[in-house]
Enzyme design. Structure first.
Site, PDB file in Angstrom:
ATOM      1  N   ASN A  56       0.852  -1.177   0.000  1.00 47.91           N
ATOM      2  CA  ASN A  56       0.000   0.000   0.000  1.00 47.91           C
ATOM      3  C   ASN A  56       0.891   1.231   0.000  1.00 47.91           C
ATOM      4  OD1 ASN A  56      -1.438   2.341   1.404  1.00 47.91           O
ATOM      5  ND2 ASN A  56      -3.142   0.928   1.133  1.00 47.91           N
ATOM      6  N   SER A 116      -5.239  -0.207  -2.582  1.00 47.64           N
ATOM      7  CA  SER A 116      -5.670   1.151  -2.273  1.00 47.64           C
ATOM      8  C   SER A 116      -6.783   1.070  -1.249  1.00 47.64           C
ATOM      9  CB  SER A 116      -6.172   1.858  -3.535  1.00 47.64           C
ATOM     10  OG  SER A 116      -6.469   3.205  -3.269  1.00 47.64           O
ATOM     11  N   GLU A 117      -6.674   1.854  -0.162  1.00 46.22           N
ATOM     12  CA  GLU A 117      -7.590   1.665   0.954  1.00 46.22           C
ATOM     13  C   GLU A 117      -9.028   2.057   0.662  1.00 46.22           C
ATOM     14  OE1 GLU A 117      -4.965   5.263   2.382  1.00 46.22           O
ATOM     15  OE2 GLU A 117      -4.681   3.459   1.201  1.00 46.22           O
ATOM     16  N   ASN A 118      -9.299   2.678  -0.491  1.00 50.04           N
ATOM     17  CA  ASN A 118     -10.696   2.960  -0.828  1.00 50.04           C
ATOM     18  C   ASN A 118     -11.368   1.781  -1.524  1.00 50.04           C
ATOM     19  OD1 ASN A 118      -8.899   3.709  -3.023  1.00 50.04           O
ATOM     20  ND2 ASN A 118     -10.694   4.469  -4.098  1.00 50.04           N
TER      21      ASN A 118
END
Length: 501
Positions: free
Chosen positions: A305, A328-330
């Site tokens: 990440n 990607s944290e979304n």
């Protein structure tokens, strides 16, 4: 009239459908009927992706919809999304992870016009998910040793912005298996407004690309969930296995009439427009050196990440001989390169709100699952920018005096350093020439004892057993310069070598 078997089957199907009442309403105004002020409002979206703008636009200026506590990752941009309800004074408190570039949001917060409960992005998603599941609180490693634990996050400033009038509530700390955790309260919403790409008339939702973000968890939580649908279809048009949000959670559906937009356009062609070294500024040269060295941190098969800012440049320099999966944290696992100009997609953005593509084999999910991967140790490597790092591995990268932007997902990303290797990239000194590698961080912490390696324009340090060790140096510098520009004491590795890029 006699019916053949085919006609009889169709009639039975119609009668079954007739038992289900459509949840579609004619307008956003009708969707909001009965909704009053003094509510906790959950508003989905990330950046400009998946934001229920049609519903928000209908809320704007409605005087009875006031004193709102709004829960959202951020408040969109000036003049877009929830920012409009800040301007009208309808929102009096935000629960968010990030202010971002929204100057209206920032100004109102720093001049005492609204309360802001800053919440790490993963905690925000999990607090809403827990509330949806009827769980009143949960323990998490995110935020241990930070202002979140200590109850020092500024909630409200005075009008001049030079005094904190209200701070956050300290968190209860408990130890499990030798590790500390904070007790986080769940969030329970009164009304949720979310956006989906395809919704059937019963309320089953299908989210496209990375637009699931917070929409899925928020839609499950509230007493009243209103879905803004880009496409309204008949029952059966969405395959059961493709339903991301079941109809049981949805109360009303309204047609979206607001065009989608993109916050940051990034194109693959832009990566080829690199200036020659003679045309680059000194800052650009430093950044490129740092990024090129950081690209060497990946091993074949890594799941990684990358934070926003400088880390997003790293994929341009990763060796083609290794395979790396970027998360990607979304809600994306398997980020591809930036799209070609003209092929950008508003439903495919990364955590920096930039346009992206997907690699073959990529997967998509909600923010709550994304951070479960992160906290659960499924990510091998994270590379973040930094404002300060201590010689013991403490990281500060989200706020400094008079300039609080929010921690976003950074606190979550460094919450499990035993499983996820944390590398920080930054310039060695700040704009005033002060060292950024310190004995103790002066800015609010992102995480304690979490950094394993620091890469700057002058050197590479490892942090092992809370000791700072110089392992590489830039050939254009000297040990004396590194020593003079490093406040913290460090050990020189017997295997010290020059940085090669």
């Amino acid at each position: 009239m006699l019916l053949n078997k085919s006609s009889f089957g169709s009639l039975v199907t119609l009668r079954v459908w007739a038992r289900y009442k459509s949840k579609v309403v004619k307008s956003a105004e009708e969707a909001l009927e009965g909704v009053e002020g003094n509510i906790t409002l959950l508003s989905g979206g990330f950046g400009l992706s998946g934001v229920p703008d049609t519903i928000i636009n209908a809320m704007k200026g409605k005087t009875h919809l006031n004193n709102i506590t709004a829960v959202s990752n951020n408040a969109g941009l000036d003049g877009r999304g929830l920012s409009q309800l800040l301007v009208t004074g309808q929102i009096t408190k935000m629960i968010s992870s990030y202010i971002g570039g929204n100057r209206t949001f920032e100004k109102m917060y720093l001049t005492g016009q609204i309360d802001l409960e800053l919440t790490p992005q993963g905690n925000l998603a999990e607090r809403v998910r827990a509330g949806a599941a009827g769980i009143p609180a949960f323990y998490t490693p995110t935020g241990v040793g930070t202002w979140l634990q200590e109850g020092k996050l500024p909630v409200r400033y005075n009008e001049a912005g030079d005094q904190v009038l209200k701070t956050s509530i300290p968190r209860e700390v408990r130890e499990f298996n030798g590790k500390k955790y904070l007790l986080e309260p769940a969030i329970f919403g009164d009304v949720a407004i979310i956006k989906a790409y395809k919704v059937d008339t019963l309320g089953n939702c299908w989210f496209r690309g990375s637009s699931r973000n917070f929409n899925s968890a928020f839609g499950r939580n509230a007493k009243l969930t209103i879905v803004e649908a880009e496409n309204i279809v008949e029952p059966g048009a969405i395959a059961p296995e493709d339903v991301h949000l079941p109809a049981v959670y949805v109360n009303r559906i309204v047609q979206s009439v607001t065009p989608k937009d993109i916050e940051i356009f990034k194109f693959s062609e832009d990566n080829n427009d690199t200036a020659s070294v003679s045309e680059q500024s000194e800052a650009d040269v430093k950044r490129e050196k740092i990024v090129r060295r950081a690209a060497q941190e990946f091993k074949d098969g890594d799941i990684a990440n990358l934070g926003i800012g400088m880390p997003t440049l790293i994929p341009n320099f990763i060796s083609h001989e290794i395979d790396v999966t970027l998360q990607s944290e979304n809600g994306i696992l398997g980020l591809g390169p930036y799209p070609k100009r003209g092929e950008e997609d508003a439903d495919l953005i990364n955590a920096g709100k930039e346009t992206v593509t997907l690699k073959p084999g990529a997967s998509l999910f909600g923010s709550e699952e994304s951070f479960a991967m992160i906290r659960g140790g499924k990510i091998d490597l994270t590379i973040l920018g930094g404002l300060q790092v201590s010689d013991k591995g403490d990281l500060a990268n989200w706020g400094l005096p008079g300039r609080v932007k929010g921690m976003g997902g950074a606190m979550d990303l460094v919450s499990n350093p035993k499983s996820t290797r944390v590398v920080v990239i930054m310039e060695h000194v700040d704009k005033k020439g002060r060292s950024k590698i310190l004995k103790e961080c002066k800015f609010p912490l992102t995480g304690q004892r979490c950094v394993s390696r620091i890469i700057t324009d002058l050197a590479v340090f490892d942090i092992i057993d809370e000791k700072l060790i110089l392992i590489e140096f830039d050939p254009s510098t000297t040990l004396e310069e590194i020593t003079n520009k490093t406040e913290a004491e460090f050990i020189v590795s017997p295997n010290l070598k020059p940085i090669t890029i």
